[in-house]
Design an enzyme around this catalytic site. Structure first.
Site, PDB file in Angstrom:
ATOM      1  N   ARG A 140       0.817  -1.211   0.000  1.00 39.17           N
ATOM      2  CA  ARG A 140       0.000   0.000   0.000  1.00 39.17           C
ATOM      3  C   ARG A 140       0.857   1.271   0.000  1.00 39.17           C
ATOM      4  O   ARG A 140       0.678   2.151  -0.831  1.00 39.17           O
ATOM      5  CB  ARG A 140      -0.923   0.014   1.235  1.00 39.17           C
ATOM      6  CG  ARG A 140      -1.891  -1.139   1.329  1.00 39.17           C
ATOM      7  CD  ARG A 140      -2.875  -1.160   0.185  1.00 39.17           C
ATOM      8  NE  ARG A 140      -3.737   0.015   0.195  1.00 39.17           N
ATOM      9  CZ  ARG A 140      -4.315   0.513  -0.895  1.00 39.17           C
ATOM     10  NH1 ARG A 140      -4.088  -0.018  -2.074  1.00 39.17           N
ATOM     11  NH2 ARG A 140      -5.107   1.555  -0.820  1.00 39.17           N
ATOM     12  N   CYS A 292       1.808   6.112  10.931  1.00 39.08           N
ATOM     13  CA  CYS A 292       0.814   7.058  10.429  1.00 39.08           C
ATOM     14  C   CYS A 292       0.140   7.798  11.582  1.00 39.08           C
ATOM     15  O   CYS A 292      -0.084   9.016  11.509  1.00 39.08           O
ATOM     16  CB  CYS A 292      -0.221   6.336   9.578  1.00 39.08           C
ATOM     17  SG  CYS A 292      -1.096   4.981  10.410  1.00 39.08           S
ATOM     18  N   HIS A 319      -9.188   3.413  13.945  1.00 37.28           N
ATOM     19  CA  HIS A 319      -8.299   3.172  12.803  1.00 37.28           C
ATOM     20  C   HIS A 319      -8.921   2.199  11.810  1.00 37.28           C
ATOM     21  O   HIS A 319      -9.480   1.167  12.196  1.00 37.28           O
ATOM     22  CB  HIS A 319      -6.969   2.592  13.314  1.00 37.28           C
ATOM     23  CG  HIS A 319      -5.830   2.717  12.349  1.00 37.28           C
ATOM     24  ND1 HIS A 319      -5.781   2.019  11.174  1.00 37.28           N
ATOM     25  CD2 HIS A 319      -4.693   3.469  12.397  1.00 37.28           C
ATOM     26  CE1 HIS A 319      -4.662   2.312  10.535  1.00 37.28           C
ATOM     27  NE2 HIS A 319      -3.992   3.197  11.247  1.00 37.28           N
ATOM     28  N   GLY A 351       1.016   1.835  19.915  1.00 34.31           N
ATOM     29  CA  GLY A 351       2.186   2.400  20.572  1.00 34.31           C
ATOM     30  C   GLY A 351       2.382   3.871  20.239  1.00 34.31           C
ATOM     31  O   GLY A 351       3.391   4.472  20.618  1.00 34.31           O
ATOM     32  N   ARG A 373      -9.887  -0.860  15.809  1.00 36.94           N
ATOM     33  CA  ARG A 373      -9.898  -1.071  14.360  1.00 36.94           C
ATOM     34  C   ARG A 373     -11.365  -1.203  13.912  1.00 36.94           C
ATOM     35  O   ARG A 373     -12.145  -1.920  14.530  1.00 36.94           O
ATOM     36  CB  ARG A 373      -9.131  -2.337  13.994  1.00 36.94           C
ATOM     37  CG  ARG A 373      -7.634  -2.277  14.302  1.00 36.94           C
ATOM     38  CD  ARG A 373      -6.905  -1.337  13.349  1.00 36.94           C
ATOM     39  NE  ARG A 373      -5.495  -1.232  13.664  1.00 36.94           N
ATOM     40  CZ  ARG A 373      -4.550  -2.022  13.165  1.00 36.94           C
ATOM     41  NH1 ARG A 373      -4.873  -2.997  12.340  1.00 36.94           N
ATOM     42  NH2 ARG A 373      -3.290  -1.847  13.489  1.00 36.94           N
ATOM     43  N   ASN A 456      -4.516   7.556   6.687  1.00 35.04           N
ATOM     44  CA  ASN A 456      -3.411   6.760   7.214  1.00 35.04           C
ATOM     45  C   ASN A 456      -2.566   6.116   6.109  1.00 35.04           C
ATOM     46  O   ASN A 456      -1.525   5.516   6.396  1.00 35.04           O
ATOM     47  CB  ASN A 456      -3.918   5.674   8.162  1.00 35.04           C
ATOM     48  CG  ASN A 456      -5.080   4.877   7.617  1.00 35.04           C
ATOM     49  OD1 ASN A 456      -6.228   5.321   7.705  1.00 35.04           O
ATOM     50  ND2 ASN A 456      -4.800   3.711   7.065  1.00 35.04           N
TER      51      ASN A 456
END
Length: 482
Positions: A140, A292, A319, A351, A373, A456
């Site tokens: 990606r 990101c 996310h 993190g 997520r 992102n």
């Protein structure tokens, strides 16, 4: 009366379109010849359409309260096209608004005004040498990096994509790589032409010749046999994240430096451009562009801390799912991530809150963080719950963030929206690391909750490009300075 109004409206639109169409070749020429990138109030116009140029000018009213007409910015661009210039990022919107509406400007001498504002680049010799770039990995981020590098093709291009390195080499591999670069389910079609050169095992994209190299380890490649020397290698695989692993790239012939598109481990510098990019030195051979999320939240946190002081806070990221998760329920070494990504919201760890301190040490130990997520393919949201050292009100904070997005050293990292209707898909393709959703800002005494959108994938790739320029020693001043 209605007919007269409609005729005036049509004439106004036609005028704007004609000016926009005249601007496009000059915008392209300035970049191809001098590596000068043109924008209007932060919106880049390189490879833009006429409609994009018109929309960029409409944005000015949101910030200044009055419109900026294309016929007012056109003379600025026309004048720039006649100068000899060094590479730079020039905002013709800010120049035009200041020239026409600023209080301390002699409005009779445009040339004198521009030479004063752009003294750092007008009639300056460009001594910056172009650098070879290799993309190691073509997932990606690798493909988006390729798009960003290819869109800047030109005789004065400073970062030249020379090769991509992937595993494989089976029949049909080149066609597959070309197809994935040509079409993207999230970011749309590639803006240009891509062909496959089987004889030389390469891709051709908008005049760029991109060698495709097959390798299983970084140190087994000899780039010099392809005419590539002192290359900057962008490792998009995430397989190697420490100095020992990433050092394998430096053992390959023809490489000089490597950048990791993931958080680095050990003593590797994690660079968030705009925050700690001043730490990049000519001696650095291995750098990380962090994550990101770290790139999205750190510039905003830095700006808020410097203005209000952050006592402590919590960062929750919503996310989009990633390739690390499973499409359907299956085994996964991580907790919860084995469950189907398109069907579930999945609580997981991040993190990023701790990683902020690597780029901005003042917030070390002050932040906690977690992540959810969600079943969307791209564009994420960071919710910053912060306790500040002094009380603020909502209007004051939003005005500060708007001015930061427009005029500060973080203007390329932070964008700002006042839309009441914006949703995640509206931010696909955003080139900023973070977009402040001002309508969602909540303030109570010294507590603030901010909602920060970020692409992102593409927004992060733009940040990696900026770190890549830092590592190459390329200076692109943003003008006007204020």
């Amino acid at each position: 009366m209605n007919q007269q109004f409609e005729q005036e409206l049509q004439n106004s639109w036609q005028e704007r379109q004609e000016y926009a169409e005249m601007m496009l070749p000059l915008i392209g020429r300035l970049y191809r010849q001098f590596a000068v990138e043109i924008s209007v109030y932060g919106r880049p116009l390189l490879n833009a359409s006429a409609i994009d140029v018109i929309k960029a000018h409409r944005k000015v009213r949101l910030h200044e309260g009055i419109k900026l007409r294309l016929r007012e910015s056109w003379p600025i661009l026309e004048a720039l096209s006649k100068y000899q210039m060094a590479p730079a990022q020039i905002d013709i919107g800010k120049l035009a608004f200041d020239f026409h509406y600023g209080s301390a400007v002699d409005k009779t001498d445009l040339d004198a005004y521009l030479r004063q504002q752009l003294d750092a680049v007008i009639d300056q010799k460009d001594a910056q040498q172009p650098r070879d770039v290799v993309l190691y990995g073509f997932g990606r981020i690798g493909r988006l990096m390729a798009r960003l590098l290819i869109e800047r093709q030109g005789m004065n291009n400073k970062l030249r994509l020379r090769a991509i390195v992937v595993r494989g080499g089976r029949d049909g591999d080149l066609e597959k790589r070309a197809s994935l670069l040509r079409r993207d389910s999230v970011h749309g079609p590639f803006n240009g032409s891509i062909t496959v050169d089987h004889e030389r095992q390469a891709l051709k994209a908008n005049g760029a010749f991109i060698q495709v190299i097959y390798a299983n380890s970084p140190d087994e490649v000899d780039y010099t046999q392809y005419g590539i020397n002192d290359a900057l290698v962008v490792d998009n695989t995430g397989i190697w994240r420490d100095e020992e692993g990433l050092g394998l790239h430096l053992k390959a012939k023809g490489t000089q430096k490597v950048i990791l598109t993931a958080p680095g481990k050990g003593n590797i510098k994690n660079i968030v451009h705009g925050v700690n990019s001043d730490q990049v030195t000519a001696q650095d051979t291995i750098l990380s562009a962090a994550s990101c999320t770290t790139n999205a939240i750190t510039p905003v946190l830095k700006a808020l801390d410097e203005e209000y002081g952050i006592t402590n806070g919590h960062v929750e990221t919503v996310h989009s799912y990633t390739n690390d998760q499973n499409l359907i329920d299956n085994y996964h070494k991580g907790d919860r991530r084995g469950r189907s990504a398109p069907l579930n919201m999945v609580i997981t760890e991040t993190g990023a809150a701790k990683a902020v301190a690597k780029a901005y040490p003042k917030l070390g130990g002050k932040l906690t963080g977690n992540a959810i997520r969600v079943p969307t393919p791209n564009v994420s949201l960071a919710i910053l719950n912060l306790n500040l050292e002094k009380p603020v009100d909502r209007l004051q904070m939003n005005e500060f963030l708007r001015d930061t997005a427009l005029f500060s050293d973080l203007q390329h990292q932070i964008d700002y929206t006042a839309s009441k209707e914006i949703v995640s898909t509206d931010l696909v393709g955003s080139r900023a690391a973070a977009v402040i959703d001002s309508q969602a800002t909540i303030v109570s005494d010294n507590r603030a909750t901010l909602y920060v959108w970020y692409d992102n994938e593409f927004g992060y790739s733009c940040q990696v490009m900026r770190v890549l320029r830092d590592m190459a020693g390329l200076a692109f001043p943003t003008l006007p300075a204020r």
